[in-house]
Enzyme design. Structure first.
Site, PDB file in Angstrom:
ATOM      1  N   GLU A  71       0.807  -1.215   0.000  1.00  0.00           N
ATOM      2  CA  GLU A  71       0.000   0.000   0.000  1.00  0.00           C
ATOM      3  C   GLU A  71       0.837   1.261   0.000  1.00  0.00           C
ATOM      4  OE1 GLU A  71      -2.854   0.412   3.179  1.00  0.00           O
ATOM      5  OE2 GLU A  71      -3.701   2.211   2.256  1.00  0.00           O
ATOM      6  N   ASP A  87      -0.410  -5.018   3.198  1.00  0.00           N
ATOM      7  CA  ASP A  87      -0.961  -3.803   3.796  1.00  0.00           C
ATOM      8  C   ASP A  87      -0.328  -3.692   5.167  1.00  0.00           C
ATOM      9  OD1 ASP A  87      -4.295  -2.287   3.918  1.00  0.00           O
ATOM     10  OD2 ASP A  87      -2.353  -1.627   4.728  1.00  0.00           O
ATOM     11  N   ILE A  89      -0.269  -1.505   7.585  1.00  0.00           N
ATOM     12  CA  ILE A  89      -1.243  -1.185   8.627  1.00  0.00           C
ATOM     13  C   ILE A  89      -2.589  -1.003   7.930  1.00  0.00           C
ATOM     14  CG2 ILE A  89      -1.943   0.289  10.542  1.00  0.00           C
ATOM     15  CD1 ILE A  89       0.895   1.296  10.802  1.00  0.00           C
ATOM     16  N   ASP A  90      -3.427  -2.023   8.015  1.00  0.00           N
ATOM     17  CA  ASP A  90      -4.787  -1.870   7.496  1.00  0.00           C
ATOM     18  C   ASP A  90      -5.635  -1.333   8.656  1.00  0.00           C
ATOM     19  OD1 ASP A  90      -6.907  -1.952   5.715  1.00  0.00           O
ATOM     20  OD2 ASP A  90      -7.458  -3.989   6.276  1.00  0.00           O
ATOM     21  N   THR A  92      -5.462   2.317   9.287  1.00  0.00           N
ATOM     22  CA  THR A  92      -4.536   3.326   9.809  1.00  0.00           C
ATOM     23  C   THR A  92      -5.243   4.365  10.675  1.00  0.00           C
ATOM     24  OG1 THR A  92      -2.993   3.072   7.946  1.00  0.00           O
ATOM     25  CG2 THR A  92      -2.888   5.138   9.168  1.00  0.00           C
ATOM     26  N   ASP A 214      -5.887  -4.584   0.622  1.00  0.00           N
ATOM     27  CA  ASP A 214      -6.895  -4.551   1.681  1.00  0.00           C
ATOM     28  C   ASP A 214      -7.562  -5.915   1.864  1.00  0.00           C
ATOM     29  OD1 ASP A 214      -7.854  -1.289   0.538  1.00  0.00           O
ATOM     30  OD2 ASP A 214      -6.797  -1.747   2.406  1.00  0.00           O
TER      31      ASP A 214
HETATM   32  C1  LIP Z   1      -9.059   0.971   5.210  1.00  0.00           C
HETATM   33  C2  LIP Z   1      -9.877  -0.213   4.769  1.00  0.00           C
HETATM   34  C3  LIP Z   1     -11.303  -0.116   5.279  1.00  0.00           C
HETATM   35  C4  LIP Z   1     -11.934   1.135   4.746  1.00  0.00           C
HETATM   36  C5  LIP Z   1     -11.156   2.316   5.273  1.00  0.00           C
HETATM   37  C6  LIP Z   1      -9.691   2.253   4.803  1.00  0.00           C
HETATM   38  P1  LIP Z   1      -6.499   1.671   5.166  1.00  0.00           P
HETATM   39  O1  LIP Z   1      -7.780   0.827   4.652  1.00  0.00           O
HETATM   40  O2  LIP Z   1      -9.271  -1.387   5.231  1.00  0.00           O
HETATM   41  O3  LIP Z   1     -12.065  -1.226   4.907  1.00  0.00           O
HETATM   42  O4  LIP Z   1     -13.280   1.206   5.119  1.00  0.00           O
HETATM   43  O5  LIP Z   1     -11.762   3.500   4.833  1.00  0.00           O
HETATM   44  O6  LIP Z   1      -9.659   2.349   3.400  1.00  0.00           O
HETATM   45  O7  LIP Z   1      -6.544   2.952   4.368  1.00  0.00           O
HETATM   46  O8  LIP Z   1      -6.637   1.926   6.629  1.00  0.00           O
HETATM   47  O9  LIP Z   1      -5.302   0.813   4.824  1.00  0.00           O
END
Ligand code: LIP
Length: 266
Positions: A71, A87, A89-90, A92, A214
């Protein structure tokens, strides 16, 4: 080098756990430097960048011929046929706010098919894993998705994009859907949403606008736990266009409710 799914998971799991533990420890000190990407609410921290670089370094040290896509910009070409989707940190925004539900998500794909996956959610103390055909696990214990009686009895997770106009349209879809299901949940990380479908905490999850990193790991974990995980049509893979994960008992019914509510048009 071998592309054996178990060997790929054996490499990725401890890396994900190490990074997740570091993220948890970082919450006790001064918070990381935070900036934004696509919009002011699309946050990225110095730890997102560090984590992706560390994961990339550790994987390539063990498997120098693999490809990596991440990412935060990792884009390493490879010759082995194995591509890692990372990813770091999914969730964030959850991480920045200290909200449980951020995670480290790593998937290994061979010829475009995900064969090994790990999602480490440190504040939940949970590490979800799966290999293709090998089942799905949480902290080493086998997991299965729920078996809801109907969409009307299903608690369904979703997520929203960073663009405020798109997010508003997505919230309007929720308003059209919520009376046809049991309830909505919004946890803030797609990988965790998919893992919670896998372990039966929620009965379904949909989102529009996800990137491959994601959903790559969480989709395999949910599929290996018995859930149907698709794009808009049966038999398709999750995509930026549409991601839907649900037990087979309610996948079609929930998908029809979502399409009728305009979920695929936001
Ligand atoms: C997140 C996604 C989540 C979405 C958030 C964000 P990130 O990814 O995992 O499902 O609803 O808005 O996009 O940006 O934290 O890696």
């Amino acid at each position: 080098m071998s592309a054996d799914p178990s060997a790929l998971l054996a490499l990725a799991e401890p890396i994900a756990v190490e990074v997740a533990d570091h993220l948890r420890a970082s919450l006790t000190g001064a918070g990381p430097a935070v900036s934004s990407k696509s919009t002011p609410t699309d946050l990225v921290t110095e730890l997102d960048t560090w984590a992706e670089a560390h994961i990339t370094e550790r994987i390539l040290a063990a498997r120098p011929d693999d490809a990596i896509q991440g990412e935060e910009g990792a884009d390493v070409a490879g010759t082995s046929g194995v591509t890692w989707s990372v990813d770091p940190i999914d969730g964030t925004v959850n991480f920045v706010h200290g909200i449980p539900g951020f995670c480290v998500s790593i998937a290994a794909r061979v010829d475009g098919r995900t064969v090994a996956a790990v999602v480490a959610s440190p504040l939940h103390g949970e590490v979800f894993t799966a290999t293709l055909g090998g089942g799905a696990f949480c902290n080493g214990t086998p997991i299965r998705c729920a078996a809801p009686a109907s969409a009307a009895r299903s608690v369904v997770a979703t997520g929203f994009g960073y663009d405020p106009r798109r997010r508003t349209r997505q919230a309007e879809v929720v308003a059209r859907v919520i009376g046809q299901i049991a309830d909505i949940r919004r946890f803030g990380a797609a990988a965790v949403d998919l893992c919670w479908v896998a372990c039966g905490r929620v009965d379904g999850y949909w989102e529009v606008g996800l990137n491959a990193w994601d959903h790559a790991a969480g989709a395999l974990i949910a599929r290996e736990a018995g859930a149907t995980v698709t794009g808009l049509e049966a038999g398709t893979d999750p995509s930026e266009r549409f991601t839907l994960a649900a037990p087979p008992e309610v996948w079609a019914e929930l998908g029809a409710i979502l399409v009728d509510a305009g979920a695929a048009d936001v």
